[in-house]
Enzyme design. Structure first.
Site, mmCIF file in Angstrom:
data_model
loop_
_atom_site.group_PDB
_atom_site.id
_atom_site.type_symbol
_atom_site.label_atom_id
_atom_site.label_comp_id
_atom_site.label_asym_id
_atom_site.label_seq_id
_atom_site.Cartn_x
_atom_site.Cartn_y
_atom_site.Cartn_z
ATOM 1 N N THR A 14 0.840 -1.207 0.000
ATOM 2 C CA THR A 14 0.000 0.000 0.000
ATOM 3 C C THR A 14 0.874 1.257 0.000
ATOM 4 O O THR A 14 0.725 2.128 -0.855
ATOM 5 C CB THR A 14 -0.915 0.011 1.251
ATOM 6 N N LYS A 106 5.975 2.170 12.721
ATOM 7 C CA LYS A 106 5.842 2.618 14.120
ATOM 8 C C LYS A 106 6.032 1.482 15.115
ATOM 9 O O LYS A 106 6.527 1.697 16.229
ATOM 10 C CB LYS A 106 4.500 3.313 14.347
ATOM 11 N N GLY A 135 -0.148 9.303 9.873
ATOM 12 C CA GLY A 135 -0.182 9.259 8.407
ATOM 13 C C GLY A 135 0.380 10.502 7.741
ATOM 14 O O GLY A 135 1.564 10.816 7.877
ATOM 15 N N LYS A 206 2.276 4.734 18.054
ATOM 16 C CA LYS A 206 2.373 6.134 17.599
ATOM 17 C C LYS A 206 2.522 7.078 18.786
ATOM 18 O O LYS A 206 3.274 8.060 18.728
ATOM 19 C CB LYS A 206 1.142 6.488 16.773
ATOM 20 N N GLY A 303 -3.674 5.007 4.657
ATOM 21 C CA GLY A 303 -3.945 4.827 3.231
ATOM 22 C C GLY A 303 -2.756 5.271 2.402
ATOM 23 O O GLY A 303 -1.829 5.915 2.890
#
Ligand code: NDP
Ligand code: HSE
Length: 429
Positions: A14, A106, A135, A206, A303
């Site tokens: 991805t 992460k 992101g 994170k 994404g």
């Protein structure tokens, strides 16, 4: 024209697929930003023949990703994932070969970040990871380079796109949890093991990175309280609305003197406050800075495109010569976390449980709360569709985590309570 900046890329899924696509199709525009052409000179994937959106036929392929570290690449980009295994082997080999590293991993940084940052600094090379937290939001750079003058009091945010997407869709469509999770996976938001998303582990990773940047502590998750969204039911989402709140999975790190309270879990966030209106795959981070803040960052948290945007930004920075400590301070200065005790962590709480519809049942529950020193602010009782039980929802006055946990332990043990109580803190800022 300056010498091309040679890039070796491990992982073309991805995120890596997006990075490869940008490097191969938008090279000229990126060269203007980087001050030199960006050239993808080698890739490594698990399968060589897998169909890919971007044609990688002309790019040399390495079966063993660790071999990328011995190519003539200027930089290694790790987008495989996983806390250990090939991703870690590759990063260690790259740093050993004195090659800068960019990663979005992460899980690996939360486990090995201190050691890797130390190695990178000793070698005098950068280790960058903008994509590893929130992101596409440039929060890593903001904490590392911009919000450095005044002490940070608290960092809190929605850090997992998958969970925020699930909670938003459950509320908007009434769809069941499992169905919405499948959608999030199809969009490429979820981790290879989605239990990391829905169990809170990814948010914890994170938060470990953001805590290191914001508070100068060694990255790690051991001192955090972590829970996920798997116990959240449709009725909690509806009750939250009735009380004027929405449920969000939050990561919160708050300074308390010399101590740090770090927690990941669902929280009731008051409607019309900044985090309540963050929907779908979006993430948001609020940084409370003494005298200067708060600062609110919001954007897509997962994404292909947002994550690619963050990875490319790191590559371009390094191509232009950026360097400096990975976590904003020399790794040797990062201190172990001293955790704030449960007594110091206070808020009102939402409590939901099913109770037998029998004389004295509610009085017994009230007794457990009173014994723990927890006072009830408001309460709703609703009939349950099944059996002879009722659903009780209570909002408590502010109390300590220790007190409410003692009360919940006693309530859970009661033979008048059916199933497991649901406990959610209410955000007060
Ligand atoms: P994917 O599963 O989509 O892609 C993983 C890639 O790694 C694939 O190309 C796979 O090869 C390759 N790979 C697996 N094992 C090896 C190996 N031993 N050697 C070489 N290549 C290997 O993962 P994502 O792109 O989603 O995630 C990558 C990283 O980015 C993870 O650390 C993740 O946590 C992080 N991240 C992901 C985000 C997202 O929204 N997806 C957002 C932010 C961070 P093959 O294609 O042949 O199977
Ligand atoms: N699985 C992660 C999420 C990817 O859903 O937020 C982005 O880190």
């Amino acid at each position: 024209m300056a010498e091309p900046f040679r890039i070796a890329l491990a992982g073309v899924g991805t995120v890596g697929g997006g990075v490869a696509h940008q490097l191969l199709t938008r090279g000229d525009e990126l060269a203007h930003r980087a001050g030199r052409p960006l050239k993808l000179i080698a890739v490594s994937t698990r399968e060589v023949d897998k169909p890919r959106r971007t044609d990688l036929a002309g790019i040399p392929w390495q079966a063993n990703c660790v071999d990328l570290a011995s190519t003539d690449a200027h930089i290694i980009v790790e987008l495989i994932g996983g806390e250990d295994g090939p991703a870690l082997d590759l990063i260690e080999a790259a740093l050993e070969a004195r090659k800068p590293v960019v990663t979005a991993n992460k899980a690996l940084l939360a486990a090995h970040g201190l050691r890797l940052a130390t190695t990178a600094e000793s070698a005098g090379i950068p280790l960058r990871f903008e994509a590893a937290a929130a992101g596409g939001i440039p929060i890593v750079k903001a904490l590392r380079e911009s919000l450095i003058t005044y002490p940070i009091e608290c960092v809190r945010g929605i850090l997992n796109g998958t969970c925020n997407y699930i909670l938003t869709e459950m509320e908007a469509t009434g769809s069941p949890f499992a169905e919405v999770l499948r959608d999030a996976q199809a969009h490429g938001y979820a981790e290879a093991d989605p239990a990391l998303d829905v169990g809170g582990g990814d948010t914890a990773h994170k938060l470990a990175i953001l805590s290191a940047l914001a508070f100068g502590v060694a990255p790690g998750t051991r001192s955090m309280r972590v829970s996920g969204i798997t116990a959240i039911e449709q009725e909690d989402i509806s009750f939250a609305r009735e009380f004027g709140y929405r449920i969000k999975l939050l990561g919160v790190a708050r300074r308390n003197g010399q101590q740090l309270d770090q927690r990941v879990g669902p929280a009731m966030v008051k409607i019309a406050t900044p985090l309540a209106d963050v929907d779908g795959v979006f993430n948001a981070v609020v940084v409370h800075v003494a005298s200067a803040g708060p600062f609110i960052f919001e954007g897509r948290g997962a994404g292909e495109e947002p994550t690619t945007s963050a990875v490319i930004a790191d590559i371009v920075d390094i191509a232009r010569g950026a360097n400096g400590p990975a976590f904003g301070r020399p790794a040797r200065d990062l201190e172990p976390v001293v955790s704030a005790p449960g007594d110091a962590c206070r808020s009102p709480f939402y409590v939901r449980f099913a109770l037998l519809d029998a004389p004295g049942a509610l009085a017994e529950i009230a007794g457990h709360l009173a014994h723990a020193g927890v006072s009830i602010d408001s309460m709703i009782q609703r009939p349950q569709s099944t059996a002879d039980a009722v659903v009780i929802v209570m909002i408590t006055h502010e109390c300590s985590q220790t007190a409410i946990e003692a009360a919940i332990k006693a309530i859970s043990a009661s033979d008048k309570v059916v199933g497991i109580p649901c406990l959610i803190p209410m955000e007060t800022i």
